[in-house]
Design a protein around this motif. Sequence first.
Motif, PDB file in Angstrom:
ATOM      1  N   UNK A 165     -74.162 -22.339  40.561  1.00  0.00           N
ATOM      2  CA  UNK A 165     -73.168 -22.140  39.508  1.00  0.00           C
ATOM      3  C   UNK A 165     -71.983 -23.044  39.786  1.00  0.00           C
ATOM      4  N   UNK A 166     -71.081 -23.075  38.831  1.00  0.00           N
ATOM      5  CA  UNK A 166     -69.774 -23.663  39.086  1.00  0.00           C
ATOM      6  C   UNK A 166     -68.884 -22.542  39.601  1.00  0.00           C
ATOM      7  N   UNK A 167     -68.302 -22.751  40.745  1.00  0.00           N
ATOM      8  CA  UNK A 167     -67.435 -21.747  41.359  1.00  0.00           C
ATOM      9  C   UNK A 167     -65.975 -22.117  41.115  1.00  0.00           C
ATOM     10  N   UNK A 168     -65.250 -21.144  40.585  1.00  0.00           N
ATOM     11  CA  UNK A 168     -63.849 -21.339  40.252  1.00  0.00           C
ATOM     12  C   UNK A 168     -62.971 -20.450  41.122  1.00  0.00           C
ATOM     13  N   UNK A 169     -61.853 -20.983  41.507  1.00  0.00           N
ATOM     14  CA  UNK A 169     -60.894 -20.134  42.199  1.00  0.00           C
ATOM     15  C   UNK A 169     -59.764 -19.758  41.248  1.00  0.00           C
ATOM     16  N   UNK A 170     -59.196 -18.637  41.524  1.00  0.00           N
ATOM     17  CA  UNK A 170     -58.145 -18.064  40.677  1.00  0.00           C
ATOM     18  C   UNK A 170     -57.040 -17.543  41.570  1.00  0.00           C
ATOM     19  N   UNK A 171     -55.825 -17.744  41.149  1.00  0.00           N
ATOM     20  CA  UNK A 171     -54.687 -17.246  41.918  1.00  0.00           C
ATOM     21  C   UNK A 171     -53.718 -16.549  40.977  1.00  0.00           C
ATOM     22  N   UNK A 172     -53.177 -15.442  41.443  1.00  0.00           N
ATOM     23  CA  UNK A 172     -52.216 -14.687  40.644  1.00  0.00           C
ATOM     24  C   UNK A 172     -50.809 -14.940  41.149  1.00  0.00           C
ATOM     25  N   UNK A 173     -49.891 -14.804  40.225  1.00  0.00           N
ATOM     26  CA  UNK A 173     -48.490 -14.892  40.604  1.00  0.00           C
ATOM     27  C   UNK A 173     -48.145 -13.762  41.568  1.00  0.00           C
ATOM     28  N   UNK A 174     -47.217 -14.016  42.454  1.00  0.00           N
ATOM     29  CA  UNK A 174     -46.810 -13.007  43.426  1.00  0.00           C
ATOM     30  C   UNK A 174     -46.164 -11.810  42.731  1.00  0.00           C
ATOM     31  N   UNK A 175     -45.337 -12.064  41.727  1.00  0.00           N
ATOM     32  CA  UNK A 175     -44.551 -10.978  41.123  1.00  0.00           C
ATOM     33  C   UNK A 175     -45.147 -10.410  39.845  1.00  0.00           C
ATOM     34  N   UNK A 176     -46.093 -11.067  39.266  1.00  0.00           N
ATOM     35  CA  UNK A 176     -46.694 -10.582  38.028  1.00  0.00           C
ATOM     36  C   UNK A 176     -48.182 -10.886  38.063  1.00  0.00           C
ATOM     37  N   UNK A 177     -48.957  -9.857  38.298  1.00  0.00           N
ATOM     38  CA  UNK A 177     -50.398 -10.051  38.449  1.00  0.00           C
ATOM     39  C   UNK A 177     -51.068 -10.511  37.166  1.00  0.00           C
ATOM     40  N   UNK A 178     -50.389 -10.384  36.053  1.00  0.00           N
ATOM     41  CA  UNK A 178     -50.973 -10.829  34.784  1.00  0.00           C
ATOM     42  C   UNK A 178     -50.829 -12.330  34.579  1.00  0.00           C
ATOM     43  N   UNK A 179     -50.061 -12.965  35.407  1.00  0.00           N
ATOM     44  CA  UNK A 179     -49.949 -14.420  35.358  1.00  0.00           C
ATOM     45  C   UNK A 179     -50.921 -14.999  36.369  1.00  0.00           C
ATOM     46  N   UNK A 180     -51.841 -15.794  35.889  1.00  0.00           N
ATOM     47  CA  UNK A 180     -52.843 -16.334  36.798  1.00  0.00           C
ATOM     48  C   UNK A 180     -53.102 -17.807  36.515  1.00  0.00           C
ATOM     49  N   UNK A 181     -53.716 -18.425  37.480  1.00  0.00           N
ATOM     50  CA  UNK A 181     -54.005 -19.849  37.426  1.00  0.00           C
ATOM     51  C   UNK A 181     -55.449 -20.066  37.864  1.00  0.00           C
ATOM     52  N   UNK A 182     -56.060 -21.105  37.285  1.00  0.00           N
ATOM     53  CA  UNK A 182     -57.460 -21.391  37.595  1.00  0.00           C
ATOM     54  C   UNK A 182     -57.602 -22.812  38.104  1.00  0.00           C
ATOM     55  N   UNK A 183     -58.552 -22.988  39.007  1.00  0.00           N
ATOM     56  CA  UNK A 183     -58.912 -24.314  39.452  1.00  0.00           C
ATOM     57  C   UNK A 183     -59.965 -24.909  38.545  1.00  0.00           C
ATOM     58  N   UNK A 184     -60.347 -26.129  38.838  1.00  0.00           N
ATOM     59  CA  UNK A 184     -61.285 -26.859  37.964  1.00  0.00           C
ATOM     60  C   UNK A 184     -62.732 -26.532  38.263  1.00  0.00           C
ATOM     61  N   UNK A 185     -63.002 -25.867  39.351  1.00  0.00           N
ATOM     62  CA  UNK A 185     -64.375 -25.501  39.682  1.00  0.00           C
ATOM     63  C   UNK A 185     -65.059 -26.512  40.583  1.00  0.00           C
ATOM     64  N   UNK A 186     -65.987 -26.005  41.354  1.00  0.00           N
ATOM     65  CA  UNK A 186     -66.810 -26.860  42.211  1.00  0.00           C
ATOM     66  C   UNK A 186     -68.264 -26.434  42.031  1.00  0.00           C
TER      67      UNK A 186
END
Length: 118
Positions: free
Chosen positions: A91-112
């Motif tokens: 599969x394509x594996x993606x990483x995700x990170x959440x903001x420290x102060x607001x878990x509803x704010x998140x960011x995604x990587x491009x995948x590997x």
Amino acid sequence: VQLQASGGGLVQVGMSRRLSCAASGSAIGFGTMGWYRQAPGKQREFVASISRGGSTNYADSMEDRFFISRENAKDTVVYLEMSSLKPEDAAVYYCRAHSVFNDRIDYWGQGTQLTVSS
């Protein structure tokens, strides 16, 4: 914020692989970080996550073969160690990170991309 995932590639069935994801762009680091994957023709699915404090969660089918960890010094690097790989792990594996102060704010990587050959 940027997330750079790496470590994918071609691996044989039964072998192991470690994925890495380096997050940048936040002076205070990130909250919960995790891995997701998406196989061709399928929806993206949760694999594992790890909180800033080190608490982990795994998808039921992966807990015995996958291990998520985090670089404590920076809290911005997360790893996924996968063992006994199966063709269905491809599969394509993606990483995700959440903001420290607001878990509803998140960011995604491009995948590997991980390819598992039999």
